[in-house]
Structures are given as C-alpha cells and as structure tokens.
Design a protein around this motif. Sequence first.
Motif, short mmCIF file in Angstrom:
data_model
loop_
_atom_site.label_atom_id
_atom_site.label_comp_id
_atom_site.label_asym_id
_atom_site.label_seq_id
_atom_site.Cartn_x
_atom_site.Cartn_y
_atom_site.Cartn_z
N LEU A 73 -11.22 8.80 3.54
CA LEU A 73 -12.26 9.75 3.14
C LEU A 73 -11.67 11.14 2.92
O LEU A 73 -12.01 11.82 1.94
N ALA A 74 -10.78 11.57 3.81
CA ALA A 74 -10.14 12.88 3.64
C ALA A 74 -9.33 12.92 2.34
O ALA A 74 -9.34 13.92 1.61
N ALA A 75 -8.62 11.82 2.04
CA ALA A 75 -7.86 11.75 0.79
C ALA A 75 -8.78 11.81 -0.42
O ALA A 75 -8.44 12.45 -1.44
N ALA A 76 -9.95 11.17 -0.34
CA ALA A 76 -10.89 11.20 -1.46
C ALA A 76 -11.40 12.62 -1.70
O ALA A 76 -11.49 13.08 -2.85
N ILE A 77 -11.71 13.33 -0.61
CA ILE A 77 -12.17 14.72 -0.75
C ILE A 77 -11.04 15.59 -1.31
O ILE A 77 -11.25 16.40 -2.23
N ALA A 78 -9.84 15.41 -0.75
CA ALA A 78 -8.70 16.20 -1.22
C ALA A 78 -8.39 15.88 -2.69
O ALA A 78 -8.05 16.78 -3.47
N MET A 79 -8.53 14.62 -3.07
CA MET A 79 -8.28 14.23 -4.46
C MET A 79 -9.28 14.89 -5.39
O MET A 79 -8.91 15.44 -6.45
N THR A 80 -10.55 14.88 -5.02
CA THR A 80 -11.59 15.46 -5.87
C THR A 80 -11.37 16.96 -6.07
O THR A 80 -11.38 17.47 -7.20
N LEU A 81 -11.15 17.66 -4.95
CA LEU A 81 -10.94 19.12 -5.04
C LEU A 81 -9.59 19.43 -5.68
O LEU A 81 -9.47 20.41 -6.43
N GLY A 82 -8.57 18.62 -5.38
CA GLY A 82 -7.26 18.85 -5.96
C GLY A 82 -7.26 18.67 -7.47
O GLY A 82 -6.62 19.42 -8.20
N LEU A 83 -7.99 17.64 -7.94
CA LEU A 83 -8.10 17.42 -9.38
C LEU A 83 -8.81 18.58 -10.06
O LEU A 83 -8.49 18.95 -11.21
N ALA A 84 -9.81 19.15 -9.39
CA ALA A 84 -10.51 20.29 -9.96
C ALA A 84 -9.58 21.48 -10.11
O ALA A 84 -9.76 22.31 -11.01
N LEU A 85 -8.57 21.54 -9.25
CA LEU A 85 -7.63 22.66 -9.28
C LEU A 85 -6.48 22.39 -10.25
O LEU A 85 -6.04 23.29 -10.98
N SER A 86 -5.98 21.14 -10.28
CA SER A 86 -4.85 20.81 -11.15
C SER A 86 -4.80 19.31 -11.41
O SER A 86 -4.81 18.52 -10.46
N ARG A 87 -4.72 18.91 -12.66
CA ARG A 87 -4.64 17.50 -13.01
C ARG A 87 -3.25 16.94 -12.71
O ARG A 87 -3.10 15.74 -12.44
#
Length: 678
Positions: free
Chosen positions: A364-378
């Motif tokens: 779950l933490a990875a999913a949240i980090a992935m979502t926010l991280g993608l918003a910051l940089s692809r």
Amino acid sequence: MISGFEFRDWLLANDPALSRLRMGTRVTLSILLSFTILLLIHLLIVPLPTASYGLGIVLSIEGGVAVRDKGSASQLVTRLLGCLASLVVVGIAAALESQRVLSDFVFLLVIFLASSARVYGPRGFAIGMFAFTSYFMGSYFHPTIGELPVVLIGPVVSALVSHWVRAVLLPDNWRRDLLRSLESVRGRINQILFKLAALAADGKVDEADRQELRQLEDRLKEVVLMAESFIPRPPGGAFDGASAPAAELAIRLFDAHLATESAIVLSYQSPPSFVLVHAVIEDDKAVLSAQEKAVANMEGQPQGETARALLWLGAARRQLAETIDAGRRSDFAEIASVEEASPSTPIDFSLKNPLMRSALQITLAAAIAMTLGLALSRERWFWAVLASFLVFSNTNSRGDTAIKALQRSIGTLFGIAFGLVLATLLTHHLAVAIAVSIVCVFLAFYFLQISYATMTFFISIVLCLVYGMMGVLTFDLLKLRLEETLIGAVAGTLVAFLVLPARTRGTLDTAVAKWFDALKELLLAVSEKKSQPELIVISQKIDACYRDITLSARPLGSTWSIVTRPGQIRQTLAIFLSVTYWSRILARNNTADAVDEDLKGRITADIGILDRVAPRGSECFLVARKQMRHVSRHLPLWREGARLAVEMIGSTIERLYPTETQDLPFAAGKAIAPVNQE
C-alpha cells in the motif's frame, strides 16, 4: 604516528570481530569485480546493454547484504534462485514496457510477493529482494525481450562473484571471529579498569563518571553477546556439561562480564583502592595476594565488598587472557564445530503473522508513493517506491518505521548537499571521482549495521558523483531525488501508523512478556537444581530478552514521539537491567547444595510476584516514578550469594509497577543494581 598494533586495537574496539569491515569490503569488491568482468565481456565477447550493468551492480549489493543463509552451499543456492527470479521479473518488465499502467500494477504485485516471501525465512527474504530490485531496474532501464539473454549475464556474474568473495576470498570463520571478539572483550574490560583507576585516584564518583561507566558497560555487553554467538552450541542450545571445552569457555566469558559489572556496581557504593585497581591492571600477583589476605579481615564492610569484586575481576580477566593465548596457539581446536541449521518455522500466510501484515503495508505504501511519484516525475518515480519499500526493512513497529523514514530523509538531504559540492569539485578529475566513489561505497556498507542515516548519506554522495561523471548532474535532478525520497518516506510512515499498525506498545508488550518468561524459567531451574551451564544459558536468554526490550522501547524515547519524558523510559530500563544483572548473579553463585527449603520458598514468592505483575506488560514504562537517589548501602554479593540474588530479583521487580507506598528509592531496604539511570 599510529602503529599497526594501535590501529588494529582501535579497529577491534569499534568493530568487534571486524564484521562491519568484512561487510563493507565484500560489497565493494563484489561491485568492482562484477563491473570489471561485465566490461571485459562487453569489450571482448558481446556488447551488453545498460540494464546488465545495472543489475550486476545492484544484485552485487543484495548478494552481500540480503543473503543470510548458514553455509556457503546454501548461500550459492539462494543466489542462483535469486538469478532465476531476476530473469523472470525482468522478462515481465520488458514484455509490459509498452503497457505502462499494467506494468505499474504488476510492479505492485511483485512488491507484495517479494515482501510475503519473508515468511519462508532468510532464503525467502533474499529472493524477494532480488525480485524487487530486478523489476525496479528492468522498469528503469527498459531492456527489450531480445536483450534478455545478455541482460541475464549481469545477475549471473554478480551471483558468482559475490559467492566467490564471501566463500573464498573473505569467508566466515567462527574461530577467527571468536578470538577477535574475545580480544575486544578484554580491551573493553581494560577501558573500564582504567576508568576505575581514575576514580580511585580521585576518591569519589560523580554523575558524569556514572554515565561514562554505563556507556562502557553497554559497549562491553555488546561485544560479550557477540562473542557468545560464536561459541558452538549443541542443537538444544544448552551445553552437555561443565567439562565440555565450549561450556568452560562460555563460563569464563560469563565470569568476566559479571565480575566487571559487579566491580562497577560496588565502586558506586565504595570507590576502590587505587593500589588494588592498578594491581589488577598489571596482574601483579604479589600485591593481589596481599590484598586477598587484607580483604579476609574486612567482612561486611563496603570497602571489602568492592575489593572482593575487583579480585574476582582480576582472576576472571587472567582466565580470559589464558583463553585468548590458548586460542591463538590452537585456533580453538578442542572445540568442535556444530552444524548450524536454520530453525524451521511454520508457514503462516494469515494476517496474524506480522510479516504478512507488513507485506500489505509495504504494498500500500508503494502504491501511494508510486501515485505521488508519478505525478512528480514519469521517469524518476522509482526513487519514491524504493524509499517506501526500504523504510519497512528490519522494523518491528510503527515507531521503528518512522525513525527509519526520518533517517533516510536526513541521510539523503545531507548526502545530496555534500555530494553536489564534491561532484562539482571533481568534474574534471575522473580518476579521483572514481576513487572517492569506491571509498564512499565501502563506508556506506561499513556503517550499515550501526547507522542507516550514515549509509544513506554515503550512497547519496555516490549517486551525485556518478551523475557528475555521466554529465547529467543538475540541481533540479538532485532536488527531484530528495522530493521522491520524502514522498516514499512519508508514505511508508503514514501507512505504518494508519493501516494494520504494529503499535510500539504492542511490540514492547511482547518483548516484556518474553523477558518475564525467561526469568521465570531461571527461577524454576534453580528450584529444580539444574546444572550451572544450564542456568547460565537461561540467564543469557534473559540478557538477550532485555536487549529486545531496549530496542522495542527505543521509539518511546525519541524526540518526535508523543512521549516526551525519555528520563522515565531510562528509569524503567534501569530496573529491567537490575533484575537481569541479579539473574546472572543467581546463575553463577547458585549450587545444587545451596537450594534448601528456605531458598525454594523465596523463589516461590518471586514467581508469585512475576505471575501478578507480568500481565501488566509495558504499562511499567508509563508509570511516573520519583527520581531515584543513590545510597551508601553496599551489596554483600559474596556473603549472601544466591539468597541475596533471589531477594533482589523480587524486590526490584516490584518497582516496575509501584504503588504509592512502594514508590520509594529502594524496595525492601535493598539498593537497586547495577545502575540507577536517573
């Protein structure tokens, strides 16, 4: 100018058994050799894609850190299975490259499976780490399906090189490590004796001296526990008898630790004689013999008890020196090796298993980090996922996870700041930049076992230097790395606190319960007149349980915690330490002949106290206590022996959960030992 012997002594004092030195050297050599071999293959045989180099380097690190099997054959099997897992997940990443959304969901599935694999023990943990890092690198470098055969060369080379480095070049050797750790024990005892000599010259002990002695004793305890871990034990954990060489060595080590601790305790009550301390340091047999005769006429006096403890320490230290000398000559040939087998634990995939709850949290933490991280940089969102994954590694509670997230963030921040300056200065000095990178890799894994923040600091410097050598280093890139790291750290912390949280109190309750169980086991063993080697093994179990309590209580005393009274935490730990100390006294001083009906009655009373207070668990850490004060009453260890130990265990335990009438500096008129923390 520091001599070679002085440097070795300093190194052993700070790195008993040189385990951290081997860790740093193994990982650094594995990376260098793997990269060199891959480069030669690239130049002489077949061109290799970047992914092959990336996997070779990263899996060299995992091979040195994550592979924890016992025995080189088991380690090789784990590495080869890790290579197979690497090939599978990299192939999946390559096949799904054109479907990025599906690839991201599959990455989350890989993270869940990698985390869940920890239920299979050390091998499952290692293969899970290989799978996670391989999918990470496959998604980052985008190898094609056609490149997979040559991409696999990277993991295979890293596995074989890492195995050769660990099994052949820098192998594990318990005999060598035992000797080094015994030398470190002697060195730390000497440090304590030098401090006692300084106190004897002053004739007084103030709070600063007590604090220094506490720190020295803690360092001694660490290396004693390490030395004990190297002594081969039968499968049951208990020695066959006192005549066994391994049992004799364990008792000598136990004596040295207990005698040192007793000398510290009694020096608080009555400062030692400078002449006696100096004689112990110099092993002056003439002076020591004269002191023994003088002590015989000091029965019941505080100075006499301090002198007895120092004489005991002198004898234990001499025996330890004889053991070290014999070990150098014979390499402990009289002690037979014991095949170590990993304990078989039942496989449990239910949410009652903390590992499965952690797997869900990590995903779950990875999913949240992935979502926010993608918003910051692809392109750079992987850093956020990596941070969210790693902050859960080797943590037992949400407090531990928050501490590790903070350490990673701080290490990254300062590492980037320092690395940016260093990379700028070395822009036109490629050879120097490479050399500094190698040194930083070594330092990162040298400090891994003691400071996660320091490890992250040096890794961040290495990344800055690598980006600088590649010509892509920019302030915006480093800022992005810090932001992605913070996203992952915050995501991990939030999930740890809000989703299936492993509360610090819950973890502490478990550790306290195990300590109470071990203490009860010791009291029952004494009552049943079990042999001294068996009692010592149980007392060592109590010591290990105390260490677990200190680790579990660590978040309660952190500056960010809701609990803002770390002094209260230290007071409670001091009481646990006191009982642990008296349990060692009981194990060492008890004999079967001394167990009469009176002692059995005292033991029964102590067990009754344990049964009454144990269900309250970690509540003792929240009890407000008045500040303890020191008294002049000495501790007649030699006159009263096991009876005093049993009495002190009972009266000290009652201080864990005091009533208003019991909340006094000392229970039942007895001084709390070995140390008062506040």
